[in-house]
Design a protein around this motif. Structure first.
Motif, short mmCIF file in Angstrom:
data_model
loop_
_atom_site.label_atom_id
_atom_site.label_comp_id
_atom_site.label_asym_id
_atom_site.label_seq_id
_atom_site.Cartn_x
_atom_site.Cartn_y
_atom_site.Cartn_z
N ILE A 38 0.85 -1.21 0.00
CA ILE A 38 0.00 0.00 0.00
C ILE A 38 0.88 1.25 0.00
O ILE A 38 0.59 2.23 -0.70
CB ILE A 38 -0.94 0.01 1.23
CG1 ILE A 38 -1.67 -1.33 1.37
CG2 ILE A 38 -1.92 1.17 1.12
CD1 ILE A 38 -2.50 -1.73 0.19
N LEU A 44 -3.47 4.69 -3.51
CA LEU A 44 -4.22 3.83 -2.59
C LEU A 44 -4.12 4.30 -1.14
O LEU A 44 -4.67 3.66 -0.24
CB LEU A 44 -3.71 2.38 -2.68
CG LEU A 44 -3.90 1.67 -4.03
CD1 LEU A 44 -3.39 0.24 -3.95
CD2 LEU A 44 -5.36 1.70 -4.48
N GLY A 51 -8.22 5.10 -2.22
CA GLY A 51 -7.83 4.57 -0.92
C GLY A 51 -8.99 4.46 0.05
O GLY A 51 -9.05 3.52 0.85
N TRP A 56 -7.92 -2.03 1.03
CA TRP A 56 -6.86 -2.64 0.24
C TRP A 56 -5.94 -3.46 1.15
O TRP A 56 -5.46 -2.95 2.16
CB TRP A 56 -6.06 -1.57 -0.49
CG TRP A 56 -6.92 -0.75 -1.42
CD1 TRP A 56 -7.56 0.41 -1.13
CD2 TRP A 56 -7.23 -1.07 -2.78
NE1 TRP A 56 -8.27 0.85 -2.23
CE2 TRP A 56 -8.08 -0.03 -3.25
CE3 TRP A 56 -6.88 -2.11 -3.64
CZ2 TRP A 56 -8.58 -0.02 -4.56
CZ3 TRP A 56 -7.38 -2.10 -4.94
CH2 TRP A 56 -8.21 -1.06 -5.38
N GLU A 169 -3.53 2.71 -11.69
CA GLU A 169 -4.68 3.36 -11.04
C GLU A 169 -5.96 3.04 -11.79
O GLU A 169 -7.02 2.81 -11.18
CB GLU A 169 -4.45 4.87 -10.97
CG GLU A 169 -5.54 5.60 -10.23
CD GLU A 169 -5.21 7.07 -10.00
OE1 GLU A 169 -6.08 7.78 -9.46
OE2 GLU A 169 -4.09 7.50 -10.34
N CYS A 172 -7.26 -0.37 -10.86
CA CYS A 172 -7.89 -0.37 -9.53
C CYS A 172 -9.22 0.36 -9.55
O CYS A 172 -10.20 -0.09 -8.93
CB CYS A 172 -6.94 0.28 -8.51
SG CYS A 172 -5.45 -0.69 -8.19
#
Length: 504
Positions: A38, A44, A51, A56, A169, A172
């Motif tokens: 992380i 994140l 985040g 996560w 990114e 995610c």
């Protein structure tokens, strides 16, 4: 599903050439675990939109400098630890998603399609219902098996890879969007997968130039189409030799006709443009490139010693280029043209240099400890210009001034991509006549510094003259290995099975 979905993070990344005798070991991956993962990704961190959108949880992520084939023992060591962390996580909580953080061109001893095999093992632990989003390098390889086991899959859209973090990114964000859109019954999107019988090196498919520039410009256009979540084009990895090595298009979305037509459009564009791909810079033999650099009126003149590029999988210790350079009589005098050469590993040479110290004159031997297929170790006599300690990759670096050449010697191999890689060694690349770097296309900082440059077609584990390498296992016919095709390839995309039963 809880308000914040729980998303695990795992993956191994290494771009590996099968044409070098080098081998990649577990330590080279510099594995991160738990919160270390992380910490690495700022997008994140708590307080950011992503985040705060999910919980996560890092399992194990390892990214190695490109190199030779990963040893089976090293792969099993890292994979087993990764699976152990994920199994422990799965027994204590419900995992809703997985960010599969990989490169896509990792070759492992005794395993074909290593990334698909690793994800298969992960699926056996986390289950078929967990949504998986994969992020890859565009020089990776996406087999049908890998695409089959992912729900979302994307890759870089720039070469050089100036959008690496943006791609990670996006992978995610797409996953979070998918998980939160229908929290009680996350739907799996459709994936249209289209293989293309083309296998070209990155130096001929840079998005700085045509036709790759226009090809990749289509990606955001298609991504913005209603019914599409993501579009991706993989050039593939040239210096491996597995059946999965070829270009691929994947379009992900909700509308069957749209994703299928979009994938076909990208694949057809790629195929139709195949004859237009060319090297990103003028090419020549090593001697031709040096001759051109010496007569050039623009400074600095950069030369890529491309055959042993450590960021494409070369061993980094082929001495062929440096031997050619130091044999030139016009560079054997102190007042000759200033040439910087980066670099050659030599652990024993470094020990001698450190013992002698800056300013001392030493005779050392370096290189060809791993790859001696093209030339043997090189012996040099020169003055120690500088020594630097603590580099992540090189560990110790030194510069040996011999004639008018400043040769960088390292304890372990290292790529030289940034201006401060040189200035920290008391070298001024902007003031040099010629800067020679083991690289393919120039990374952004080098490209910005170069007043002019050429790509030298030198031997090594990532030789740009592909037919010299001897591929045996790639599908044929394959452009540019074959210029005649008995018939036009069928580029009709395949829709990947999506049911839990199929995944199992």
């Amino acid at each position: 599903m809880p308000e914040r979905p729980i998303i695990a993070i795992a993956g191994l990344a290494c771009e590996t050439s099968v044409f070098t005798p080098a081998r990649t070991l577990a330590a080279a991956f510099h594995p991160r675990r738990a919160t270390e993962i992380i910490d690495k990704y700022a997008f994140l961190h708590p307080g950011t939109s992503l985040g705060d959108a999910a919980d996560w949880r890092g399992a194990l992520v390892g990214h190695a400098l490109p190199g030779g084939i990963v040893t089976r023992a090293s792969f099993e060591q890292l994979a087993n630890e990764m699976i152990s962390h994920l199994a422990e996580m799965a027994t204590s909580t419900t995992i809703h998603g997985l960010w599969y953080n990989i490169h896509g061109a990792m070759c492992v001893e005794g395993i074909d399609d290593a990334e698909a095999e690793l994800l298969h093992r992960i699926r056996a632990v986390i289950g078929p219902r967990v949504l998986v989003s994969a992020s890859l390098d565009l020089h990776g390889d996406v087999s049908r098996a890998l695409a089959h086991q992912t729900d979302l899959i994307t890759c870089y859209r720039m070469a050089p890879h100036e959008d690496e973090k943006e791609t990670e990114e996006r992978a995610c964000r797409n996953l979070v969007t998918l998980l939160t859109a229908r929290p009680h019954d996350p739907a799996r999107p459709l994936k249209a997968w289209s293989p293309i019988p083309v296998l070209l090196p990155g130096e001929q498919t840079s998005t700085r130039i045509e036709p790759a520039k226009s090809l990749y410009a289509l990606v955001p256009e298609i991504e913005s189409t209603q019914g599409v979540l993501d579009a991706a084009i993989w050039v593939g990895y040239t210096w491996a030799d597995e059946p999965r090595n070829h270009a691929v298009v994947v379009v992900t979305g909700w509308d069957k006709d749209t994703v299928t037509k979009s994938a076909k459009r990208l694949a057809q564009y790629f195929w139709d443009a195949r004859g237009g791909f060319h090297f990103v810079a003028p090419t020549g033999s090593f001697t031709e490139c040096i001759d051109a650099g010496l007569v050039s009126k623009t400074r600095p003149f950069f030369i890529s010693d491309s055959g042993d590029n450590p960021t494409a999988g070369g061993s980094g210790d082929v001495t062929w280029g440096l031997s050619q350079l130091l044999s030139r009589s016009d560079l054997q005098v102190d007042n000759g043209p200033t040439v910087i050469y980066a670099s050659i590993p030599g652990p024993q040479a470094i020990d001698q240099i450190v013992q002698a110290g800056v300013g001392a004159t030493v005779t050392v031997t370096a290189g060809a400890e791993v790859d001696n297929l093209h030339s043997g170790p090189i012996t040099m006599t020169g003055r120690v210009h500088s020594i630097r300690y603590g580099d992540l990759h090189a560990v110790i670096e030194a510069v040996l001034h011999t004639g008018s050449v400043f040769a960088i010697i390292t304890k372990l191999r290292k790529p030289y991509h940034h201006e401060d890689d040189f200035t920290k060694l008391d070298l001024q690349p902007r003031s040099a006549d010629i800067v020679i770097v083991k690289i393919g296309y120039l990374e952004p900082e080098l490209f910005a510094m170069a007043a002019d440059w050429m790509l030298a077609l030198t031997p090594g584990g990532v030789d740009q003259q592909l037919k010299r390498l001897g591929h045996k296992r790639i599908h044929r016919p394959m452009w540019p290995f074959d210029k005649e095709f008995p018939k036009s390839p069928d580029l009709t995309p395949q829709l990947i099975p999506l049911s839990d039963e199929a995944l199992g």
